[in-house]
Design a protein around this motif. Structure first.
Motif, PDB file in Angstrom:
ATOM      1  N   ALA A  62       0.559  -1.450  -0.136  1.00  8.93           N
ATOM      2  CA  ALA A  62      -0.036   0.201   0.047  1.00  8.93           C
ATOM      3  C   ALA A  62       1.075   1.800   0.232  1.00  8.93           C
ATOM      4  N   ASP A  63       0.408   2.222  -0.337  1.00 12.64           N
ATOM      5  CA  ASP A  63       0.765   4.109  -0.693  1.00 12.64           C
ATOM      6  C   ASP A  63      -0.195   4.904  -0.509  1.00 12.64           C
ATOM      7  N   ASP A  64      -0.711   5.020   0.533  1.00 12.52           N
ATOM      8  CA  ASP A  64      -0.421   4.914   1.746  1.00 12.52           C
ATOM      9  C   ASP A  64      -0.752   3.718   2.502  1.00 12.52           C
ATOM     10  N   GLY A  65      -1.956   4.003   3.413  1.00 12.69           N
ATOM     11  CA  GLY A  65      -1.930   2.797   4.580  1.00 12.69           C
ATOM     12  C   GLY A  65      -2.648   2.579   3.877  1.00 12.69           C
ATOM     13  N   ALA A  66      -2.674   1.171   5.368  1.00 10.92           N
ATOM     14  CA  ALA A  66      -4.073  -0.439   4.939  1.00 10.92           C
ATOM     15  C   ALA A  66      -4.538  -1.518   6.462  1.00 10.92           C
ATOM     16  N   ILE A  67      -5.410  -1.847   6.315  1.00 11.68           N
ATOM     17  CA  ILE A  67      -5.003  -3.214   7.142  1.00 11.68           C
ATOM     18  C   ILE A  67      -5.580  -4.070   6.594  1.00 11.68           C
ATOM     19  N   LEU A  68      -6.024  -4.992   6.312  1.00  9.79           N
ATOM     20  CA  LEU A  68      -6.419  -6.748   6.469  1.00  9.79           C
ATOM     21  C   LEU A  68      -7.029  -7.316   7.872  1.00  9.79           C
ATOM     22  N   THR A  69      -8.158  -7.453   7.335  1.00 11.02           N
ATOM     23  CA  THR A  69      -9.137  -7.630   8.916  1.00 11.02           C
ATOM     24  C   THR A  69      -9.288  -9.009   8.075  1.00 11.02           C
ATOM     25  N   ILE A  70      -8.822 -10.665   8.909  1.00 10.28           N
ATOM     26  CA  ILE A  70     -10.032 -12.098   8.198  1.00 10.28           C
ATOM     27  C   ILE A  70     -10.321 -12.230   9.315  1.00 10.28           C
ATOM     28  N   ASN A  71     -11.735 -12.402   8.290  1.00  9.86           N
ATOM     29  CA  ASN A  71     -13.020 -12.865  10.137  1.00  9.86           C
ATOM     30  C   ASN A  71     -12.525 -12.703  11.597  1.00  9.86           C
ATOM     31  N   ASN A  72     -12.799 -10.674  11.399  1.00 17.51           N
ATOM     32  CA  ASN A  72     -12.747 -10.234  12.144  1.00 17.51           C
ATOM     33  C   ASN A  72     -11.535  -9.565  13.273  1.00 17.51           C
ATOM     34  N   SER A  73     -10.078 -10.446  11.815  1.00 20.56           N
ATOM     35  CA  SER A  73      -9.175  -9.636  12.806  1.00 20.56           C
ATOM     36  C   SER A  73      -8.299  -9.311  13.047  1.00 20.56           C
ATOM     37  N   HIS A  98     -14.543 -17.185   4.100  1.00 23.12           N
ATOM     38  CA  HIS A  98     -14.145 -16.375   5.506  1.00 23.12           C
ATOM     39  C   HIS A  98     -14.355 -14.709   4.734  1.00 23.12           C
ATOM     40  N   THR A  99     -14.862 -14.544   6.011  1.00 23.15           N
ATOM     41  CA  THR A  99     -14.586 -12.571   6.047  1.00 23.15           C
ATOM     42  C   THR A  99     -13.908 -11.862   6.144  1.00 23.15           C
ATOM     43  N   MET A 100     -13.478 -10.806   4.856  1.00 19.18           N
ATOM     44  CA  MET A 100     -12.406 -10.202   4.530  1.00 19.18           C
ATOM     45  C   MET A 100     -13.015  -8.729   4.514  1.00 19.18           C
ATOM     46  N   GLN A 101     -11.831  -7.977   5.096  1.00 18.82           N
ATOM     47  CA  GLN A 101     -12.474  -6.814   4.966  1.00 18.82           C
ATOM     48  C   GLN A 101     -10.688  -6.234   4.878  1.00 18.82           C
ATOM     49  N   ILE A 102     -10.326  -5.099   3.785  1.00 20.23           N
ATOM     50  CA  ILE A 102      -9.495  -4.160   3.749  1.00 20.23           C
ATOM     51  C   ILE A 102      -9.865  -2.810   3.673  1.00 20.23           C
ATOM     52  N   ASP A 103      -9.275  -1.951   4.482  1.00 22.64           N
ATOM     53  CA  ASP A 103      -9.666  -0.809   5.107  1.00 22.64           C
ATOM     54  C   ASP A 103      -7.661   0.523   4.959  1.00 22.64           C
ATOM     55  N   TYR A 104      -8.051   0.864   3.160  1.00 22.41           N
ATOM     56  CA  TYR A 104      -7.250   1.521   3.099  1.00 22.41           C
ATOM     57  C   TYR A 104      -7.431   3.643   2.754  1.00 22.41           C
ATOM     58  N   TYR A 105      -6.382   3.764   2.890  1.00 18.29           N
ATOM     59  CA  TYR A 105      -6.291   5.284   3.079  1.00 18.29           C
ATOM     60  C   TYR A 105      -4.690   6.016   2.080  1.00 18.29           C
TER      61      TYR A 105
END
Length: 135
Positions: A62-73, A98-105
């Motif tokens: 990533a450029d800039d920030g990102a967080i990968l979450t799988i199964n709410n962790s 499996h649930t997955m989320q990425i928050d990107y900034y």
């Protein structure tokens, strides 16, 4: 805190490191893409389809920030205002969805990147493909 202003569907996260060209490259609506040029966030939510139980490595560039979450962790924390970098984490996943989320900034408009790759004992690092991503 983020306030949603637009929803869109993408088939994979494969925005390789590149010069900033005006908004998030996966948004096809130019009125939205040109309105949010810098200092915005993108939240990607869905399911990860795993066809074989194994320990999987995940690589989040990533450029800039990102967080990968799988199964709410939170699995990979690549957050913050920084140039392109890759961070990784691994996790045992059973066969199934499996649930997955990425928050990107995206910070200032100089460069942009958001790339999600994975690996396992049966394949080398590759971009997470459409066949393994479900809405």
């Amino acid at each position: 805190s983020m306030t949603p202003v637009y929803n869109f569907v993408i088939d994979q996260l494969d925005v390789a490191d590149q010069d900033w060209q005006g908004g998030f490259p996966k948004i096809n609506d130019s009125s939205i893409r040109t309105k949010y040029l810098e200092w915005y966030g993108v939240r990607c939510k869905g399911k990860l389809k795993v066809t074989k139980a194994d320990t999987y490595g995940f690589f989040l560039t990533a450029d800039d920030g990102a967080i990968l979450t799988i199964n709410n962790s939170a699995l990979v924390n690549n957050d913050g205002l920084h140039s392109v970098q890759t961070k990784s984490g691994s996790l045992y996943l059973a066969k199934g969805n499996h649930t997955m989320q990425i928050d990107y900034y995206q910070g200032p408009r100089t460069r942009i990147a958001l790339l999600l790759e994975w690996s396992s004992s049966t394949f080398t690092k590759t971009v997470l493909k459409k066949a393994n991503l479900l809405q």
